[in-house]
Design a protein around this motif. Structure first.
Motif, PDB file in Angstrom:
ATOM      1  N   ALA A 125      -7.770   6.342  -7.174  1.00  0.00           N
ATOM      2  CA  ALA A 125      -7.396   5.046  -6.044  1.00  0.00           C
ATOM      3  C   ALA A 125      -8.384   3.992  -6.020  1.00  0.00           C
ATOM      4  O   ALA A 125      -7.594   3.174  -6.068  1.00  0.00           O
ATOM      5  CB  ALA A 125      -6.733   5.654  -4.480  1.00  0.00           C
ATOM      6  N   LEU A 166      -2.489   6.158   3.944  1.00  0.00           N
ATOM      7  CA  LEU A 166      -1.593   6.825   2.950  1.00  0.00           C
ATOM      8  C   LEU A 166      -1.791   7.507   1.680  1.00  0.00           C
ATOM      9  O   LEU A 166      -1.557   7.946   0.808  1.00  0.00           O
ATOM     10  CB  LEU A 166      -0.932   5.135   2.460  1.00  0.00           C
ATOM     11  CG  LEU A 166      -1.039   4.468   3.591  1.00  0.00           C
ATOM     12  CD1 LEU A 166       0.015   2.811   2.632  1.00  0.00           C
ATOM     13  CD2 LEU A 166       0.897   5.375   3.752  1.00  0.00           C
ATOM     14  N   GLU A 175      -9.203  12.263  -7.977  1.00  0.00           N
ATOM     15  CA  GLU A 175      -8.041  11.681  -7.012  1.00  0.00           C
ATOM     16  C   GLU A 175      -9.126  10.006  -6.526  1.00  0.00           C
ATOM     17  O   GLU A 175      -8.269   8.954  -5.885  1.00  0.00           O
ATOM     18  CB  GLU A 175      -7.820  12.400  -5.738  1.00  0.00           C
ATOM     19  CG  GLU A 175      -6.305  13.353  -5.963  1.00  0.00           C
ATOM     20  CD  GLU A 175      -4.955  12.848  -6.670  1.00  0.00           C
ATOM     21  OE1 GLU A 175      -4.891  11.860  -5.470  1.00  0.00           O
ATOM     22  OE2 GLU A 175      -4.216  13.623  -7.287  1.00  0.00           O
ATOM     23  N   LEU A 212      -3.056  -6.533   1.690  1.00  0.00           N
ATOM     24  CA  LEU A 212      -2.707  -4.803   1.653  1.00  0.00           C
ATOM     25  C   LEU A 212      -3.010  -4.221   2.889  1.00  0.00           C
ATOM     26  O   LEU A 212      -2.603  -2.766   2.949  1.00  0.00           O
ATOM     27  CB  LEU A 212      -3.643  -3.808   0.614  1.00  0.00           C
ATOM     28  CG  LEU A 212      -3.585  -4.167  -0.611  1.00  0.00           C
ATOM     29  CD1 LEU A 212      -4.941  -4.016  -1.225  1.00  0.00           C
ATOM     30  CD2 LEU A 212      -2.513  -3.336  -0.772  1.00  0.00           C
ATOM     31  N   SER A 241       1.103  -0.950   0.231  1.00  0.00           N
ATOM     32  CA  SER A 241      -0.144  -0.461   0.119  1.00  0.00           C
ATOM     33  C   SER A 241       1.095   1.530   0.194  1.00  0.00           C
ATOM     34  O   SER A 241       0.051   2.055  -0.140  1.00  0.00           O
ATOM     35  CB  SER A 241      -0.873  -0.639   1.196  1.00  0.00           C
ATOM     36  OG  SER A 241      -0.135  -0.461   2.271  1.00  0.00           O
ATOM     37  N   TYR A 260      -6.621   0.489  -7.800  1.00  0.00           N
ATOM     38  CA  TYR A 260      -6.790  -0.513  -5.882  1.00  0.00           C
ATOM     39  C   TYR A 260      -7.666  -2.337  -7.120  1.00  0.00           C
ATOM     40  O   TYR A 260      -7.834  -3.044  -6.518  1.00  0.00           O
ATOM     41  CB  TYR A 260      -6.939  -0.632  -4.804  1.00  0.00           C
ATOM     42  CG  TYR A 260      -6.063  -0.218  -3.382  1.00  0.00           C
ATOM     43  CD1 TYR A 260      -4.779  -0.733  -3.547  1.00  0.00           C
ATOM     44  CD2 TYR A 260      -5.802   1.649  -3.555  1.00  0.00           C
ATOM     45  CE1 TYR A 260      -3.696  -0.856  -3.097  1.00  0.00           C
ATOM     46  CE2 TYR A 260      -4.236   1.582  -3.058  1.00  0.00           C
ATOM     47  CZ  TYR A 260      -3.779   0.988  -2.527  1.00  0.00           C
ATOM     48  OH  TYR A 260      -2.073   1.374  -2.310  1.00  0.00           O
ATOM     49  N   TYR A 281       1.548   3.118  -4.258  1.00  0.00           N
ATOM     50  CA  TYR A 281       0.209   3.743  -4.789  1.00  0.00           C
ATOM     51  C   TYR A 281       0.749   5.474  -4.812  1.00  0.00           C
ATOM     52  O   TYR A 281       0.654   6.038  -5.509  1.00  0.00           O
ATOM     53  CB  TYR A 281      -0.968   3.922  -4.622  1.00  0.00           C
ATOM     54  CG  TYR A 281      -2.271   4.593  -5.029  1.00  0.00           C
ATOM     55  CD1 TYR A 281      -2.467   4.280  -6.807  1.00  0.00           C
ATOM     56  CD2 TYR A 281      -2.824   5.317  -4.556  1.00  0.00           C
ATOM     57  CE1 TYR A 281      -2.960   4.891  -7.191  1.00  0.00           C
ATOM     58  CE2 TYR A 281      -3.655   6.729  -5.310  1.00  0.00           C
ATOM     59  CZ  TYR A 281      -3.663   5.960  -6.219  1.00  0.00           C
ATOM     60  OH  TYR A 281      -4.206   7.395  -7.106  1.00  0.00           O
ATOM     61  N   PRO A 282       0.711   5.386  -3.296  1.00  0.00           N
ATOM     62  CA  PRO A 282       1.422   6.677  -3.133  1.00  0.00           C
ATOM     63  C   PRO A 282       2.424   7.437  -4.116  1.00  0.00           C
ATOM     64  O   PRO A 282       2.511   8.408  -4.675  1.00  0.00           O
ATOM     65  CB  PRO A 282       0.859   6.893  -1.563  1.00  0.00           C
ATOM     66  CG  PRO A 282       0.403   6.046  -1.124  1.00  0.00           C
ATOM     67  CD  PRO A 282       0.612   5.032  -1.540  1.00  0.00           C
ATOM     68  N   VAL A 329      -5.105   2.053   4.136  1.00  0.00           N
ATOM     69  CA  VAL A 329      -5.148   2.351   2.912  1.00  0.00           C
ATOM     70  C   VAL A 329      -4.600   3.281   2.695  1.00  0.00           C
ATOM     71  O   VAL A 329      -4.471   4.125   1.628  1.00  0.00           O
ATOM     72  CB  VAL A 329      -5.457   1.099   1.581  1.00  0.00           C
ATOM     73  CG1 VAL A 329      -4.967   1.521   0.277  1.00  0.00           C
ATOM     74  CG2 VAL A 329      -5.223  -0.256   2.161  1.00  0.00           C
ATOM     75  N   ARG A 388       1.759   7.945  -7.607  1.00  0.00           N
ATOM     76  CA  ARG A 388       0.474   8.943  -8.204  1.00  0.00           C
ATOM     77  C   ARG A 388       1.520  10.007  -7.692  1.00  0.00           C
ATOM     78  O   ARG A 388       1.291  11.240  -8.619  1.00  0.00           O
ATOM     79  CB  ARG A 388      -0.313   8.825  -6.836  1.00  0.00           C
ATOM     80  CG  ARG A 388      -0.903  10.242  -7.081  1.00  0.00           C
ATOM     81  CD  ARG A 388      -1.685   9.341  -8.284  1.00  0.00           C
ATOM     82  NE  ARG A 388      -3.027  10.928  -8.250  1.00  0.00           N
ATOM     83  CZ  ARG A 388      -3.834  11.093  -9.595  1.00  0.00           C
ATOM     84  NH1 ARG A 388      -3.631  10.028 -10.210  1.00  0.00           N
ATOM     85  NH2 ARG A 388      -5.025  12.104  -9.560  1.00  0.00           N
TER      86      ARG A 388
END
Lengths: 105, 201
Positions: B25, B55, B21, B46, A41, B29, A44-45, B52, A48
């Motif tokens: 996201a 973050l 956003e 995850l 996890s 996922y 992703y940030p 999640v 991005r």
């Protein structure tokens, strides 16, 4: 692995994986995980952010009746990758210098 | 947790972020879990939707806060505020649950208080009826010795009995009219609230 990957090192690895070919989220994560102990996890940030910094760009292709988003390295991303690679080489040399007891500059 | 549930919870946690956003996201996922093959395993790895989402929001906050290239300082400040709200909102508890609990507690104590008053009035009427009957009996016996005194005591007993009986009738009427329907109304409203909460969480 015991050495944590954050910030620049993580960016370097993500950029390096995409440099070898466009990759979608899961494959990119697995590629980075070969070298770094990152949780799924946190990826992703990072991706991005690299995207908003224009180091990566995305495009969609259909796959199995759904969408798959690929990440591609941009020219700016390539430049950053080169710069980070150089820094990594330098960093490696300095750490090795300490480990091998030579004169660490 | 299924993929659907995971993604729904994630979306709800991210609600304060800009629309694009959230969509980016969630679809990331969605794809990620599908690509991983074993859905349950991937979701377990995850972490919770809360982690999640935290973050993602923190990452988005850094991005929004920076404002991108060429953003004016005013835009940056506004962006930073939006970002901070977005991060906080991920961890915010839904306010509905505590609110519902306190409302239920208030309703419960109201019902309990009303019931207590009711029961004590019932006890008063029972005491009046029993006391009245006893006085009437004792009075009629006393009439044999002292007629006037006995008559007064038994009359007093009959008055007590009558008052007790009236009170009892009044309580019975109130019970039928008020208490039962009030209790039913409160009960159904609590049930409705509980169901709504169950659907939401």
């Amino acid at each position: 692995m015991a050495i944590n990957a954050t910030g620049a090192l993580l960016d370097l690895c993500v950029l390096a994986v995409t440099a070898r070919g466009d990759a979608y989220g899961y494959a990119l994560t697995q590629g980075v995980k070969k070298a770094l102990d990152v949780s799924e996890s946190t990826m992703y940030p990072v991706m991005r952010r690299l995207q908003t910094q224009r180091y990566l760009e995305t495009y969609d292709t259909p796959h199995d009746g759904r969408n798959r988003r690929y990440y591609r390295l941009t020219d700016a991303g390539q430049q950053t990758l080169d710069a980070l690679s150089a820094e990594w080489e330098d960093f490696k040399k300095r750490v090795d210098g300490i480990l091998k007891g030579g004169d660490a500059a | 947790m299924t993929k659907r549930e995971f993604l729904d919870k994630l979306r709800r946690r991210l609600r304060a972020l800009p629309r694009d956003e959230i969509d980016a996201a969630v679809s990331y996922y969605d794809e990620y879990i599908s690509d991983a093959g074993d859905e349950a395993e991937a979701i377990a790895q995850l972490g919770s939707p809360l982690e999640v989402a935290g973050l993602i929001a923190a990452g988005a906050a850094a991005g929004i806060g920076a404002g991108g290239e060429g953003a004016s300082s005013g835009e940056k400040r506004g962006g930073a505020r939006t970002a901070a709200i977005a991060v906080l909102s991920v961890f915010a508890l839904p306010v509905g649950l505590p609110l519902a609990i306190s409302l239920a507690a208030a309703a419960f104590s109201t019902v309990l208080a009303a019931l207590t008053v009711f029961v004590s009035l019932g006890a008063v009427s029972a005491a009046l009826i029993l006391g009245g009957v006893a006085s009437a009996l004792i009075g009629s016996l006393a009439m044999l010795r002292d007629f006037a005194l006995g008559l007064a005591v038994s009359g007093e007993g009959l008055v007590m009995f009558g008052a007790g009986w009236l009170l009892l009738r009044a309580l019975a009427w109130l019970w039928k009219r008020g208490a039962v329907s009030a209790a039913r109304a409160i009960g159904t409203s609590i049930l409705k609230k509980a169901n709504k909460l169950k659907e939401r969480s």
